[in-house]
Write a protein that holds these residues in place. Sequence first.
Motif, PDB file in Angstrom:
ATOM      1  N   CYS A  87      -6.821   6.694   1.019  1.00 35.60           N
ATOM      2  CA  CYS A  87      -5.663   5.839   0.694  1.00 35.60           C
ATOM      3  C   CYS A  87      -6.120   4.388   0.595  1.00 35.60           C
ATOM      4  O   CYS A  87      -5.798   3.681  -0.369  1.00 35.60           O
ATOM      5  CB  CYS A  87      -4.591   5.946   1.781  1.00 35.60           C
ATOM      6  N   ASN A  88      -6.866   3.941   1.590  1.00 35.01           N
ATOM      7  CA  ASN A  88      -7.277   2.540   1.590  1.00 35.01           C
ATOM      8  C   ASN A  88      -8.227   2.235   0.444  1.00 35.01           C
ATOM      9  O   ASN A  88      -8.174   1.159  -0.148  1.00 35.01           O
ATOM     10  CB  ASN A  88      -7.877   2.173   2.943  1.00 35.01           C
ATOM     11  N   TYR A 107      -6.102   1.892  -2.689  1.00 36.16           N
ATOM     12  CA  TYR A 107      -5.344   0.640  -2.662  1.00 36.16           C
ATOM     13  C   TYR A 107      -6.260  -0.529  -3.051  1.00 36.16           C
ATOM     14  O   TYR A 107      -5.896  -1.389  -3.862  1.00 36.16           O
ATOM     15  CB  TYR A 107      -4.752   0.437  -1.263  1.00 36.16           C
ATOM     16  N   LEU A 144       0.336   2.665  -6.550  1.00 35.40           N
ATOM     17  CA  LEU A 144      -0.848   3.260  -7.176  1.00 35.40           C
ATOM     18  C   LEU A 144      -0.466   3.998  -8.459  1.00 35.40           C
ATOM     19  O   LEU A 144      -1.177   3.937  -9.466  1.00 35.40           O
ATOM     20  CB  LEU A 144      -1.538   4.217  -6.199  1.00 35.40           C
ATOM     21  N   ASN A 147       0.842  -1.196   0.000  1.00 32.21           N
ATOM     22  CA  ASN A 147       0.000   0.000   0.000  1.00 32.21           C
ATOM     23  C   ASN A 147       0.880   1.250   0.000  1.00 32.21           C
ATOM     24  O   ASN A 147       1.135   1.852   1.031  1.00 32.21           O
ATOM     25  CB  ASN A 147      -0.927  -0.048   1.219  1.00 32.21           C
TER      26      ASN A 147
END
Length: 590
Positions: free
Chosen positions: A533-534, A537, A472, A467
């Motif tokens: 962010c999560n 991911y 990304l 992550n």
Amino acid sequence: MLPHKKIELKLQAAVRELLPDADVSAVLVRPCDPKFGDYQSNALMALAKARKLDPRQLAADVVARLDVSGVCDPVTIAGAGFLNFRLIPALLRQTLEAAARGEHLFFDLAANPKTVVIDFSSPNVAKPMHVGHIRSTGIGDALQRVLRLLGHRVISDNHIGDWGTQFGKLLLGWKQLLDRPALERDAIAELERLYKVINAECDAHPARLEAAKAELVLLQAGDADNVAIWREMIALSQKQFDAIYGRLGVSFDVALGESFYNPCLGGVVADLLARGIARESEGAVGVFSDGSLPPREDPFLVNRDGEWLPDPALVRKSDGGFKYTTTDLATVDYRLKTWSPRDIVYVVDDRQSGHFKKLFLIVDRWQPAAAKNTRLVHVGFGKILGDDGKPFKTRSGDTVKLGDLLDEAEARAFVIVSEKSSDMPEAQRREIARVIGLGAVKYADLLPNRQSDYIFSWDKMLALQGNTAPYLQYAYARIQSIFRKSESSSSLVTRHSSLALAAPEEFALAKHLLNFGLTLEAVAGEYRPNFLCNYLYDLAGKFTSFYECCPVLKAETDATRDSRLALCALTARVLKQGLAVLGIEVVEQM
Ligand code: ARG
């Protein structure tokens, strides 16, 4: 309107019909485990609890009034009163097609935009910005970007520390010890040196301390020489700040430093005294406990050996000088009057949480009317630690300067990029390294729950797996390479395509795309960028599964190929937009 919003409004209407006086603003739907559906609401249980109703009965009564035909399959009630919603495939497809046509990107503008003042970064003059400043600067910037994207009105304010007793020492040092060439080489280092020398002298010799105080008094009285030097120190510091903000791509609507409020401080103290909120004690003026809170929760009390003792917030020292709290009170007053914000958000280290607890309680007492309409929020965060679990330092034990840290990030990324793409021209590798290096540092800081401390690790943050920002950014670049191979630009394909979802991986990716807006709203509602962010991911992970199972360029039919290309394009757009609001750039090729 996006499907989740439709569900939410219908659900709120049903609740309002049943319980006319209920506050339905907390009646929300959230994405859920696909086993149960696409969205879930747990809001009825809280409502039932507050009204001592049977939650399952309340859920059944609400569902009886809930018409979601055309949006979802029949609603199911689970557990203690959860409602589960499953979108009908036609609506999923229509939503994706509208996005592919560019009509939306899975988020709606806020129906009721809020005005939010965000106080962040706020470094101090004459000191270098250090690694800790990445926290307030990065979190604050991500919040302002997300709020703006959703159509809220944001006033970002850099509350620079440009006033205070340290200027007495700095002025004395400047007048007696200044090394001009050193100042020209590295102004902040020279200012730091002056401060350290004078500070040590002041500790050893009371006469030096008196001399420094005299310089401060002159500055406060508006002495022309001292004011001119003070302004020069601010300008030199601002140059350093601006260089860093330029690299980070951070900007502010206003930068009203502490000195801006200086003329108001006497009035604030007088007003607090007149209203009986502050009182004199041993020559100083402070705000004490009003006894309205239990001692354990009262920040104006401390426990010493089992006894609760006063721990006032001082607003004027016995020598007449004002305090950090006084400036912050004047600042709140100014912000309330100037912008009438819904929220004032302070993105500041958790070590200052005691200060903000006191500040907010004083504001409640001082400006009760305004305090009703405005919420003061301390968006606190933890520390950055080294491998040893202690605050992150250089090898020699100094604090890490932010500029040096950013240089190192770019240099390390350059090594990685050069290994992977040795045939690329150097200028291109440098540009990619800049985007990856800065992105890695920012993302690593935004990813953990902001209140937890985290361990700074170059290897982890720069890894292409896991992550991280590079993972990304790589996912984005890989999609762009599909389009390069397909000989059709992403915009051309998507405008004409109709979506046909068949494989479970296609459904999973499509449904996750639809959750982008919900995620942005959660970030804006709770001031937590890590939710995004999560989400991103997971998006990259769902894309990978899709790409492994569903051939795109080699799809069996043209229609399938176009549909899958459209999913690729939408994923790329969400990745790019999502990273952009985290303050992170992408590159087309890595
Ligand atoms: N300059 C302060 C510091 O470095 C942070 C200011 C935060 N904002 C505020 N309104 N108190 O600690």
